[in-house]
Design an enzyme around this catalytic site. Structure first.
Site, PDB file in Angstrom:
ATOM      1  N   LYS A   1     -14.158  41.579 111.860  1.00  0.00           N
ATOM      2  CA  LYS A   1     -14.535  42.697 112.613  1.00  0.00           C
ATOM      3  C   LYS A   1     -16.301  42.957 112.686  1.00  0.00           C
ATOM      4  O   LYS A   1     -16.893  41.787 113.078  1.00  0.00           O
ATOM      5  CB  LYS A   1     -14.714  43.199 110.840  1.00  0.00           C
ATOM      6  CG  LYS A   1     -15.436  42.416 109.866  1.00  0.00           C
ATOM      7  CD  LYS A   1     -15.530  43.565 108.654  1.00  0.00           C
ATOM      8  CE  LYS A   1     -16.510  41.861 107.464  1.00  0.00           C
ATOM      9  NZ  LYS A   1     -17.463  42.928 106.485  1.00  0.00           N
TER      10      LYS A   1
ATOM     11  N   ARG B   1     -15.019  49.312  94.718  1.00  0.00           N
ATOM     12  CA  ARG B   1     -14.918  49.476  96.228  1.00  0.00           C
ATOM     13  C   ARG B   1     -14.252  49.923  96.363  1.00  0.00           C
ATOM     14  O   ARG B   1     -13.577  50.966  96.476  1.00  0.00           O
ATOM     15  CB  ARG B   1     -15.837  48.453  97.435  1.00  0.00           C
ATOM     16  CG  ARG B   1     -16.388  49.033  97.843  1.00  0.00           C
ATOM     17  CD  ARG B   1     -17.494  47.782  99.149  1.00  0.00           C
ATOM     18  NE  ARG B   1     -16.610  47.244  99.184  1.00  0.00           N
ATOM     19  CZ  ARG B   1     -16.954  45.856 100.350  1.00  0.00           C
ATOM     20  NH1 ARG B   1     -18.258  44.963 100.491  1.00  0.00           N
ATOM     21  NH2 ARG B   1     -15.661  44.769 101.109  1.00  0.00           N
TER      22      ARG B   1
ATOM     23  N   TYR C   1     -48.328  48.900 118.307  1.00  0.00           N
ATOM     24  CA  TYR C   1     -48.065  50.117 117.523  1.00  0.00           C
ATOM     25  C   TYR C   1     -49.213  50.420 116.222  1.00  0.00           C
ATOM     26  O   TYR C   1     -49.020  49.332 115.028  1.00  0.00           O
ATOM     27  CB  TYR C   1     -47.393  51.013 116.882  1.00  0.00           C
ATOM     28  CG  TYR C   1     -46.959  51.640 118.074  1.00  0.00           C
ATOM     29  CD1 TYR C   1     -46.796  52.682 119.348  1.00  0.00           C
ATOM     30  CD2 TYR C   1     -45.867  51.004 118.557  1.00  0.00           C
ATOM     31  CE1 TYR C   1     -46.947  52.715 120.479  1.00  0.00           C
ATOM     32  CE2 TYR C   1     -44.706  51.472 119.359  1.00  0.00           C
ATOM     33  CZ  TYR C   1     -45.825  52.957 120.665  1.00  0.00           C
ATOM     34  OH  TYR C   1     -44.792  52.504 121.706  1.00  0.00           O
TER      35      TYR C   1
ATOM     36  N   MET D   1     -39.756  49.288 119.917  1.00  0.00           N
ATOM     37  CA  MET D   1     -37.970  50.066 120.199  1.00  0.00           C
ATOM     38  C   MET D   1     -37.542  48.474 121.546  1.00  0.00           C
ATOM     39  O   MET D   1     -36.715  48.449 121.196  1.00  0.00           O
ATOM     40  CB  MET D   1     -38.118  50.940 121.274  1.00  0.00           C
ATOM     41  CG  MET D   1     -36.920  51.158 121.308  1.00  0.00           C
ATOM     42  SD  MET D   1     -36.435  52.919 121.414  1.00  0.00           S
ATOM     43  CE  MET D   1     -36.701  53.837 120.339  1.00  0.00           C
TER      44      MET D   1
END
Length: 391
Positions: A39, A137, A271, A319
């Site tokens: 998966k 779940r 940043y 990013m």
């Protein structure tokens, strides 16, 4: 595009390591069959190549979360037992049934949709009834189990379904000794016994995930589902390290240094200037960022091997890039920066990054983005005797 040009970044996937891991895991199953869970694009490693390698190493089932993942494996020519378990109303039931995919049923709505799709397809749906034994779940609660089993048996007698599996999932198997483990096993045995008393004859009963495969032989039943361990990553520190079980990490994430430059003392980096140089130094620019799956939470903490030394991210992850302080060293642009791998060369591991980011190693490998190419090594399997399911 020049395919011989150096890559900005790459995730190297060692298929020989994956095959070896599958063989190690098979040796622990006590004769139970092994489902290779692929998966989430094989936990970020590439579903189709990893599925093929796992089958070569003796896995007999494949497992996915979503039906679309399962259908993609069929489209790639992967035959044999294949199960998917995360369904929502209106899903591609008919397509899955026609492709011979086993589907999970946790409630009456799913049984109804599977039955209707089977009638439309003109062949029975192969279903695994899932029991919620305590994870809370997906799965059917014990109080509702008798109703689900009765309706599934009626659908089976009518030729709309074939109940091929009974299964459940652990909540705390990665915490050896947790009291919920024995409790869930007991509930599962009771729910299986009830279903079989009502005439269900499953091909497989399965509950063991990676940690249970490694530490709970009593939970192996007919089939184990190995996900993260197959990729050479421990399910958790309490279970043990990969080396404790003879497993080897499959993915190595690396990039080419984009820039090396000198900066003076007191220079802010990235940043927000959360890092400022304490003295004149050299900086290395790594062309990977949170758009590639590098956790922003690892800003100021993530480790990277550059020029033979482990460095730490200086300032924030952006990013597309981040910076490391090279403390005066001057590797050439284009030199390798290894974020994680097996650790053989002193590089960090995915677990080191998990610690740095306050998460788990599953997330580190799974989140590596699509713009990082997967480069497969050892694609051809060496001749190897594969044990039978009864070995």
């Amino acid at each position: 595009m020049n395919e011989t040009a150096p890559l900005r970044a790459r995730a190297e996937i060692d298929l020989a390591a994956l095959r070896a891991n599958v063989r190690v895991l098979r040796a622990r199953t006590g004769g139970a069959r092994l489902m290779a869970v692929v998966k989430a694009d094989a936990y970020g490693h590439g579903a189709v190549p990893c599925a093929r390698a796992a089958l070569e190493a003796g896995a007999t089932w494949l497992g996915t979360a979503t039906p679309h993942e399962a259908l993609a494996l069929r489209a790639a020519g992967l035959d044999g037992p294949l199960m998917c378990w995360l369904w929502t109303p209106g899903g591609p039931w008919r397509e899955a049934i026609e492709a011979g995919i086993d589907v999970s049923v946790s409630g009456m709505w799913a049984l109804r949709e599977a039955s209707a799709a089977a009638e439309a397809a003109g062949r029975p749906a192969r279903i695994h009834l899932k029991a919620d034994t305590g994870l809370g779940r997906n799965g059917c609660q014990p109080a509702d189990w008798s109703h689900l089993v009765a309706e599934a048996r009626a659908a089976e007698k009518a030729g709309r379904v074939r109940i091929t599996g009974l299964w459940s999932h652990f909540a705390c198997a990665d915490e050896p000794g947790h009291p919920s483990i024995a409790a869930q096993l007991g509930v599962f045995r009771d729910m299986v016994a009830y279903a079989e008393k009502e005439g269900v004859e499953p091909e497989v009963r399965h509950m063991a995930n990676s940690p249970a495969t490694l530490t709970l032989p009593e939970a192996h039943f007919d089939l184990v589902r190995t996900g993260i361990a197959m990729y050479g990553i421990s399910p958790g520190p309490e279970v043990g390290t990969p080396a404790d079980f003879g497993l080897r990490p499959v993915m190595t994430l690396a990039a080419s240094l984009a820039l090396v430059k000198e900066v003076p003392a007191g220079h802010g980096i990235s940043y927000g200037h959360h890092y400022t140089t304490s003295a004149g130094t050299t900086l290395g620019l790594i062309p990977l960022g949170y758009a590639d799956g590098i956790p922003r939470h690892a800003s100021g903490r993530g480790p990277v091997l550059v020029d033979g030394r482990v460095r730490t991210i200086a300032g924030r992850v952006a990013m597309d890039q981040f910076v490391v302080d090279l403390t005066g060293d001057r590797p050439e642009p284009g030199a390798d920066a290894v974020l994680f791998g097996p650790g053989d060369r002193g590089e960090p591991t995915a677990e080191d990054w998990a610690v740095a980011a306050g998460t788990i190693a599953y997330e580190i490998v799974t989140r590596i983005g699509a713009r990082v190419p997967r480069v497969y090594t050892n694609e051809q399997d060496e001749p190897h005797e594969i044990p039978t399911d009864n070995d």
